[in-house]
Design a protein around this motif. Structure first.
Motif, mmCIF file in Angstrom:
data_model
loop_
_atom_site.group_PDB
_atom_site.id
_atom_site.type_symbol
_atom_site.label_atom_id
_atom_site.label_comp_id
_atom_site.label_asym_id
_atom_site.label_seq_id
_atom_site.Cartn_x
_atom_site.Cartn_y
_atom_site.Cartn_z
ATOM 1 N N LYS A 207 0.846 -1.203 0.000
ATOM 2 C CA LYS A 207 0.000 0.000 0.000
ATOM 3 C C LYS A 207 0.878 1.249 0.000
ATOM 4 O O LYS A 207 0.686 2.166 -0.796
ATOM 5 N N GLY A 208 1.869 1.274 0.885
ATOM 6 C CA GLY A 208 2.787 2.406 0.930
ATOM 7 C C GLY A 208 3.651 2.495 -0.320
ATOM 8 O O GLY A 208 3.928 3.590 -0.818
ATOM 9 N N LEU A 209 4.087 1.354 -0.851
ATOM 10 C CA LEU A 209 4.883 1.358 -2.072
ATOM 11 C C LEU A 209 4.084 1.935 -3.234
ATOM 12 O O LEU A 209 4.609 2.698 -4.050
ATOM 13 N N GLY A 210 2.813 1.570 -3.301
ATOM 14 C CA GLY A 210 1.966 2.095 -4.367
ATOM 15 C C GLY A 210 1.775 3.596 -4.262
ATOM 16 O O GLY A 210 1.791 4.307 -5.272
ATOM 17 N N MET A 211 1.606 4.098 -3.047
ATOM 18 C CA MET A 211 1.458 5.542 -2.872
ATOM 19 C C MET A 211 2.763 6.267 -3.154
ATOM 20 O O MET A 211 2.765 7.395 -3.663
ATOM 21 N N THR A 212 3.891 5.619 -2.856
ATOM 22 C CA THR A 212 5.186 6.206 -3.208
ATOM 23 C C THR A 212 5.318 6.346 -4.712
ATOM 24 O O THR A 212 5.785 7.381 -5.227
ATOM 25 N N LYS A 213 4.912 5.310 -5.441
ATOM 26 C CA LYS A 213 4.908 5.372 -6.908
ATOM 27 C C LYS A 213 4.058 6.547 -7.385
ATOM 28 O O LYS A 213 4.474 7.317 -8.249
ATOM 29 N N ARG A 214 2.865 6.688 -6.801
ATOM 30 C CA ARG A 214 1.975 7.782 -7.207
ATOM 31 C C ARG A 214 2.622 9.141 -6.961
ATOM 32 O O ARG A 214 2.571 10.045 -7.807
ATOM 33 N N ALA A 215 3.271 9.296 -5.817
ATOM 34 C CA ALA A 215 3.869 10.581 -5.470
ATOM 35 C C ALA A 215 5.033 10.930 -6.389
ATOM 36 O O ALA A 215 5.152 12.067 -6.855
ATOM 37 N N ILE A 216 5.894 9.967 -6.653
ATOM 38 C CA ILE A 216 7.051 10.246 -7.517
ATOM 39 C C ILE A 216 6.608 10.593 -8.922
ATOM 40 O O ILE A 216 7.149 11.501 -9.563
ATOM 41 N N GLN A 217 5.604 9.891 -9.430
ATOM 42 C CA GLN A 217 5.105 10.206 -10.775
ATOM 43 C C GLN A 217 4.467 11.584 -10.824
ATOM 44 O O GLN A 217 4.620 12.318 -11.802
ATOM 45 N N ALA A 218 3.774 11.974 -9.758
ATOM 46 C CA ALA A 218 3.119 13.281 -9.728
ATOM 47 C C ALA A 218 4.123 14.420 -9.720
ATOM 48 O O ALA A 218 3.840 15.529 -10.183
ATOM 49 N N ALA A 219 5.322 14.150 -9.209
ATOM 50 C CA ALA A 219 6.333 15.202 -9.097
ATOM 51 C C ALA A 219 6.752 15.767 -10.444
ATOM 52 O O ALA A 219 7.263 16.888 -10.517
ATOM 53 N N ALA A 220 6.540 15.006 -11.514
ATOM 54 C CA ALA A 220 6.929 15.471 -12.841
ATOM 55 C C ALA A 220 6.156 16.712 -13.266
ATOM 56 O O ALA A 220 6.652 17.522 -14.066
ATOM 57 N N THR A 221 4.966 16.878 -12.755
ATOM 58 C CA THR A 221 4.133 18.015 -13.161
ATOM 59 C C THR A 221 3.709 18.903 -11.998
ATOM 60 O O THR A 221 3.188 19.994 -12.224
ATOM 61 N N ASN A 222 3.921 18.493 -10.770
ATOM 62 C CA ASN A 222 3.524 19.293 -9.610
ATOM 63 C C ASN A 222 4.538 20.394 -9.308
ATOM 64 O O ASN A 222 5.739 20.236 -9.547
#
Length: 262
Positions: A207-222
């Motif tokens: 669960k935490g690994l999946g949210m980490t993936k989401r956060a790192i991917q979001a950083a490209a545009t945030n």
């Protein structure tokens, strides 16, 4: 084991192994393989028994992209944009959306859309004999399957343009040195290392690994402020998870944690 002609599926210790299985065609995509691979990733997205994914190819290639016989311009004008929108874009969006670790083991040539499919996964390992080729330039096409988005973010505009415009093969070792992939490994150790990694993820706090993936991917545009807010929100959710409770309890009790991905 569930199996189609073009993509083999096997669930083992929480890892869904997806193997592209058209070795006689160097695992080039046809419609059947497109649909089978997407179905495999859809299973990974919804099946709670799947905690991680390992993607690889059979034979001497990982994947050489689209089967050109299916879009031969000598048979008349081809709407390749329709092919991209119908098959590749949904697959790439699904891979990026799945909040479970996806490990790719590139066992040989990865060309065209096959190269960009490999690079879209979360962690990519490649055999020393593997080569990455942005082959589109050789036939007058444009990199697709996220290639023009992924490449400059991983290796910068100058190298991305050079790879895309020259279509020169890039060795696994150079891809690792440039940060395009995680690691180059000996051919005979590739699948073992990829499965070891995927199995460790499957037993981990997914669960935490999946949210980490989401956060790192979001950083490209945030922006930074947006990313800080996202980290706050995700950490709040992670802190309320059963996995965090299990990990914290194991830490204080000096034992190995048992995570459930919840």
């Amino acid at each position: 084991m569930a199996e189609s002609m073009s993509v083999r599926e096997e669930l083992k210790e929480g890892v869904l192994c997806l193997t592209l299985n058209r070795p006689e065609k160097l695992n080039a995509f046809n419609e059947e393989m497109h649909l089978a691979l997407r179905a495999g990733f859809q299973r990974a997205n919804t099946d709670h028994a799947v905690r991680a994914v390992m993607l690889t190819g059979s034979g001497r290639a990982f994947c050489v992209g689209q089967n050109l016989a299916d879009c031969d311009p000598r048979k008349g004008p081809q709407d390749l944009g329709h092919t991209v929108e119908t098959f590749y874009n949904p697959l790439l969006r699904l891979i990026r959306r799945i909040e479970k670790p996806i490990v790719c083991a590139v066992n040989g040539i990865a060309a065209g859309a096959g190269a960009n499919l490999a690079l879209a996964c979360d962690i990519t390992l490649a055999a020393h004999s593997a080569r990455f080729i942005q082959a589109f330039a050789k036939i007058g096409l444009v990199p697709d399957s996220g290639g023009t988005w992924i490449l400059p973010r991983l290796i910068g505009e100058a190298r991305a343009k050079a790879l895309a415009l020259t279509a020169e093969p890039l060795s696994a070792e150079m891809a690792a040195n440039w940060g395009l992939i995680w690691r180059a490994v000996p051919d005979d150790k590739l699948i073992h290392e990829a499965m070891t990694l995927a199995t460790a993820f499957a037993a981990g706090p997914t669960k935490g690994l999946g949210m980490t993936k989401r956060a790192i991917q979001a950083a490209a545009t945030n922006s930074l402020d947006q990313q800080l807010d996202l980290e706050r929100d995700l950490q709040g959710e992670a802190g309320r998870s059963a996995d965090f409770l299990a990990g914290a309890a194991a830490f204080f009790e000096k034992r190995k944690p048992e995570f459930k991905g919840q």
